[in-house]
Design a protein around this motif. Structure first.
Motif, short mmCIF file in Angstrom:
data_model
loop_
_atom_site.label_atom_id
_atom_site.label_comp_id
_atom_site.label_asym_id
_atom_site.label_seq_id
_atom_site.Cartn_x
_atom_site.Cartn_y
_atom_site.Cartn_z
N THR A 132 13.15 3.26 -15.09
CA THR A 132 13.12 2.50 -16.35
C THR A 132 11.70 2.02 -16.65
N ALA A 133 11.01 1.52 -15.64
CA ALA A 133 9.63 1.04 -15.83
C ALA A 133 8.71 2.16 -16.28
N ALA A 134 8.85 3.34 -15.67
CA ALA A 134 7.99 4.47 -16.03
C ALA A 134 8.31 5.00 -17.42
N LEU A 135 9.58 4.98 -17.80
CA LEU A 135 9.97 5.44 -19.14
C LEU A 135 9.47 4.51 -20.24
N GLU A 136 9.43 3.22 -19.95
CA GLU A 136 9.05 2.23 -20.96
C GLU A 136 7.54 1.99 -21.02
N SER A 137 6.78 2.65 -20.18
CA SER A 137 5.33 2.42 -20.16
C SER A 137 4.62 3.74 -19.90
N ASP A 138 3.31 3.70 -19.95
CA ASP A 138 2.50 4.84 -19.55
C ASP A 138 1.84 4.56 -18.21
N LYS A 139 2.53 3.83 -17.36
CA LYS A 139 2.02 3.47 -16.04
C LYS A 139 2.46 4.49 -15.00
N ILE A 140 1.71 4.51 -13.91
CA ILE A 140 2.16 5.17 -12.68
C ILE A 140 2.94 4.12 -11.90
N GLU A 173 0.93 -5.32 -10.30
CA GLU A 173 -0.19 -4.40 -10.43
C GLU A 173 -0.77 -4.13 -9.04
N VAL A 174 -1.06 -2.88 -8.78
CA VAL A 174 -1.64 -2.50 -7.50
C VAL A 174 -3.12 -2.84 -7.49
N ALA A 175 -3.54 -3.53 -6.43
CA ALA A 175 -4.95 -3.85 -6.28
C ALA A 175 -5.69 -2.76 -5.51
N GLU A 176 -4.99 -2.18 -4.50
CA GLU A 176 -5.67 -1.21 -3.65
C GLU A 176 -4.66 -0.43 -2.81
N PHE A 177 -4.92 0.85 -2.66
CA PHE A 177 -4.21 1.66 -1.68
C PHE A 177 -5.08 1.73 -0.42
N VAL A 178 -4.48 1.47 0.72
CA VAL A 178 -5.23 1.42 1.98
C VAL A 178 -4.68 2.46 2.94
N GLU A 179 -5.57 3.24 3.55
CA GLU A 179 -5.14 4.24 4.52
C GLU A 179 -4.63 3.57 5.80
N LYS A 180 -4.09 4.35 6.70
CA LYS A 180 -3.53 3.82 7.94
C LYS A 180 -4.56 2.94 8.67
N PRO A 181 -4.24 1.67 8.92
CA PRO A 181 -5.21 0.75 9.51
C PRO A 181 -5.13 0.75 11.04
N ASN A 182 -6.10 0.09 11.68
CA ASN A 182 -5.95 -0.17 13.11
C ASN A 182 -4.98 -1.33 13.29
N PHE A 183 -4.67 -1.66 14.53
CA PHE A 183 -3.63 -2.65 14.79
C PHE A 183 -4.02 -4.03 14.27
N GLN A 184 -5.29 -4.40 14.42
CA GLN A 184 -5.73 -5.73 13.98
C GLN A 184 -5.59 -5.87 12.46
N LYS A 185 -6.00 -4.84 11.73
CA LYS A 185 -5.87 -4.89 10.27
C LYS A 185 -4.40 -4.90 9.86
N VAL A 263 -1.54 1.39 -12.14
CA VAL A 263 -0.47 1.62 -11.18
C VAL A 263 0.27 0.31 -10.93
N ILE A 264 1.59 0.37 -10.98
CA ILE A 264 2.39 -0.81 -10.66
C ILE A 264 3.36 -0.48 -9.52
N VAL A 265 3.71 -1.49 -8.75
CA VAL A 265 4.56 -1.29 -7.58
C VAL A 265 5.73 -2.26 -7.62
N LEU A 266 6.89 -1.78 -7.21
CA LEU A 266 8.02 -2.67 -6.99
C LEU A 266 8.45 -2.55 -5.54
N SER A 267 9.05 -3.58 -5.03
CA SER A 267 9.40 -3.64 -3.62
C SER A 267 10.76 -3.01 -3.37
N GLY A 268 10.83 -2.13 -2.39
CA GLY A 268 12.10 -1.51 -2.00
C GLY A 268 12.56 -2.07 -0.67
N ASN A 269 13.83 -2.37 -0.60
CA ASN A 269 14.41 -2.89 0.64
C ASN A 269 15.72 -2.14 0.88
N PHE A 270 15.59 -0.91 1.41
CA PHE A 270 16.77 -0.06 1.55
C PHE A 270 16.78 0.68 2.89
#
Length: 359
Positions: A132-140, A173-185, A263-270
């Motif tokens: 629904t969000a993607a259909l109603e906007s031009d967002k990723i 709104e997405v601020a940043e995509f981050v690659e696989k971090p080390n354990f501390q990060k 880019v916008i993100v929604l939280s999935g809990n499934f």
């Protein structure tokens, strides 16, 4: 607007070696005991996207087996075969051009083929909200997963504190995509409360993603655009074979998502899990009273917190803790569970030494 599911099914599943091989990667295996992972993925979006609107992108070495065991609802003409691997950006643009040519501007849901989800009803609800969000906007639009532990095997998404919208659900709104971090990060991301795991599930209009390719990956876009004219013609295969080896090898994350500010993100809990490596089997099979996950002809003494996977031959262990033992007809893997992510390096070593019969 038509809805299509695009399943990326060309990966080698190298971190699941020796069970997963180039011609029989984990998405074509029945790991859960229910069905092969690809068919589980197709069943999962039933009721949201017509199953006949499934497009599968795979590679030449897997195509014959895939066609023989995939879900009966998938049209053979919707299987796109890549002659060489060029990462997820090329696969996604190939699918977008295919859908746009034959069906016009459509909603496109990109799904990995090898994820495990326990609450499928909640998954469908979340996916419907994302559509629904993607259909109603031009967002990723992407679906993030609330992290439950400091994983070093997943990518992360950092998002803004205030929702971009609350309809049909809270999206950020997405601020940043981050690659696989080390354990501390990873620990810091978990503690901050403003990071989600990157599920690899993306929703957009074909017109939106094609324009983003034009903007952020113009070389790939210009190289692939001529292919659209040949799709569905007698010259299709010839042109795919000619164009594909010349393409840029880059992921959709690096190429577009990390650069795009729409880019916008929604939280999935499934109950999501990327069954990417042996140590993730606990998401499918509960451990026994000793913490072991056993799918084998097995006997053990004083064995704890281990994964034992076999193909019929008797496996016995004495006094081990925290190991992975994976036995197949022609190869045996033994490694600590905390080195599960390094299995890919063993596959790389096999390739370097020319031992491709084990790949």
């Amino acid at each position: 607007m038509n809805k299509f599911a695009v399943i990326l099914a060309g990966g080698g599943g190298t971190r699941f070696w020796p069970l997963s091989r180039q011609e029989t990667p984990k998405q074509l295996l029945n790991i859960s005991g229910n069905d092969i992972m690809l068919n589980d993925t197709i069943e999962r979006f039933k009721g949201i996207i017509p199953q006949e609107n499934t497009v599968i992108v795979t590679n030449r070495s897997q195509a014959v087996l895939l066609e023989s065991i995939m879900h009966s609802s998938v049209l053979k003409g919707n299987i796109l075969i890549e002659p060489v691997a060029r990462n997820t950006a090329a696969s996604i643009l190939f699918a977008a051009l295919f859908i746009e040519k034959f069906h016009g501007d459509s909603l496109m849901v990109v799904l990995p083929s090898d994820h495990h989800i326990t609450d499928e009803d909640q998954f469908r609800k979340t996916l419907n909200e994302a559509c629904t969000a993607a259909l109603e906007s031009d967002k990723i639009v992407t679906i993030g997963i609330k992290p439950t532990f400091p994983s070093t095997g997943y990518g992360y998404i950092s998002y803004q504190n205030v929702p971009y919208t609350t309809s049909p659900c809270a999206m950020y709104e997405v601020a940043e995509f981050v690659e696989k971090p080390n354990f501390q990060k990873a620990q810091a991301y978990l503690s901050s409360g403003h990071y989600m795991w990157n599920s690899g599930i993306f929703i957009w209009k074909t017109s939106v993603i094609i324009e983003n390719f034009n903007r952020y990956l113009p070389r790939l876009y210009k190289s692939m655009l001529p292919l659209r004219d040949y799709l569905g013609t007698e010259q299709e295969e010839e042109m795919i074979n000619k164009i594909y080896p010349t393409l840029q090898n880059i992921s959709i994350d690096y190429g577009i998502l990390e650069r795009c500010d729409e880019v916008i993100v929604l939280s999935g809990n499934f109950g999501w899990n990327d069954i990417g490596s042996w140590d993730a089997l606990g998401a499918i099979f509960p451990p026994d009273e000793s913490g072991n996950i056993v799918k084998a002809n097995y006997m053990g003494i004083d064995t704890r917190n281990s994964i034992i996977y076999g193909n019929g031959r008797l496996i016995t262990t004495i006094g081990i803790d925290g190991l992975i033992i994976a036995d197949t007809e022609d190869a045996l893997l033994i490694c600590p569970k905390n080195k599960a992510q390094s299995v890919k390096e063993m596959v790389d070593m096999l390739k370097e030494r020319g031992m491709t019969k084990y790949m």
